[in-house]
Design an enzyme around this catalytic site. Sequence first.
Site, PDB file in Angstrom:
ATOM      1  N   HIS A  64       0.862  -1.185   0.000  1.00 49.56           N
ATOM      2  CA  HIS A  64       0.000   0.000   0.000  1.00 49.56           C
ATOM      3  C   HIS A  64       0.896   1.230   0.000  1.00 49.56           C
ATOM      4  O   HIS A  64       2.092   1.127   0.235  1.00 49.56           O
ATOM      5  CB  HIS A  64      -0.921  -0.008   1.222  1.00 49.56           C
ATOM      6  CG  HIS A  64      -0.210  -0.108   2.527  1.00 49.56           C
ATOM      7  ND1 HIS A  64       0.332  -1.294   2.979  1.00 49.56           N
ATOM      8  CD2 HIS A  64       0.080   0.815   3.460  1.00 49.56           C
ATOM      9  CE1 HIS A  64       0.913  -1.089   4.149  1.00 49.56           C
ATOM     10  NE2 HIS A  64       0.783   0.184   4.467  1.00 49.56           N
ATOM     11  N   GLY A  65       0.305   2.364  -0.281  1.00 51.99           N
ATOM     12  CA  GLY A  65       1.079   3.599  -0.390  1.00 51.99           C
ATOM     13  C   GLY A  65       1.444   4.198   0.956  1.00 51.99           C
ATOM     14  O   GLY A  65       0.935   3.796   2.000  1.00 51.99           O
TER      15      GLY A  65
END
Length: 145
Positions: A64-65
Site C-alpha cells: 500500500h502507499g
Amino acid sequence: MAKEVLSKDNIHLNVKLSDKEEAIRYTGGILVTNGYVEESYVGKMLEREEMTSTFMGNNVAIPHGTDDAKGAVLETGLTVVTVPDGVDFGNGNIVKVLIGIAGKGDEHLDVLSKIAIVCSEEENIDKIVEAQTKEEIIALFDEVN
C-alpha cells in the site's frame, strides 16, 4: 456510484512474478488500470516497501502507499493477486497472496480489519492460493462483516 472495493476485475489468479518490486508494481497496476488510484500511487507503494516491509507472515503481503499518497487515491479499492509459486519479499519471506490496498480517507481501516480477519486463519490463505475462481475469493471476504 462508488466502485466495489473488491470486484472480479481486481483479482488475478495464478500469476508468476520474479521479485518484490515486480509484485508491487503488478498489484498497484491493477489499482491504476481499474481507476482506484493515479499512476503516482504505485511509486508510493514502492516507497512504503523501502520504509518497512509489507510482508505480514502466512505467505501474505499487503502493499500500500505511504501516508502522503492519499491524494493519489480516487476510490477505496482492494486487489488480490495469487502467486502459487511464491515471490521472495526478502529475508526468506515468501509471498503467495498479495493484497493491494488504496484507501480514501479512513476507509482503509475497515478494509484492513476485514483483511486481518480473513488472513489470520492459515486455512483461508490456502483457500485463496488454491482458488480456481475469482468468486471463491470474493465469497471469503464477503463472509466477514
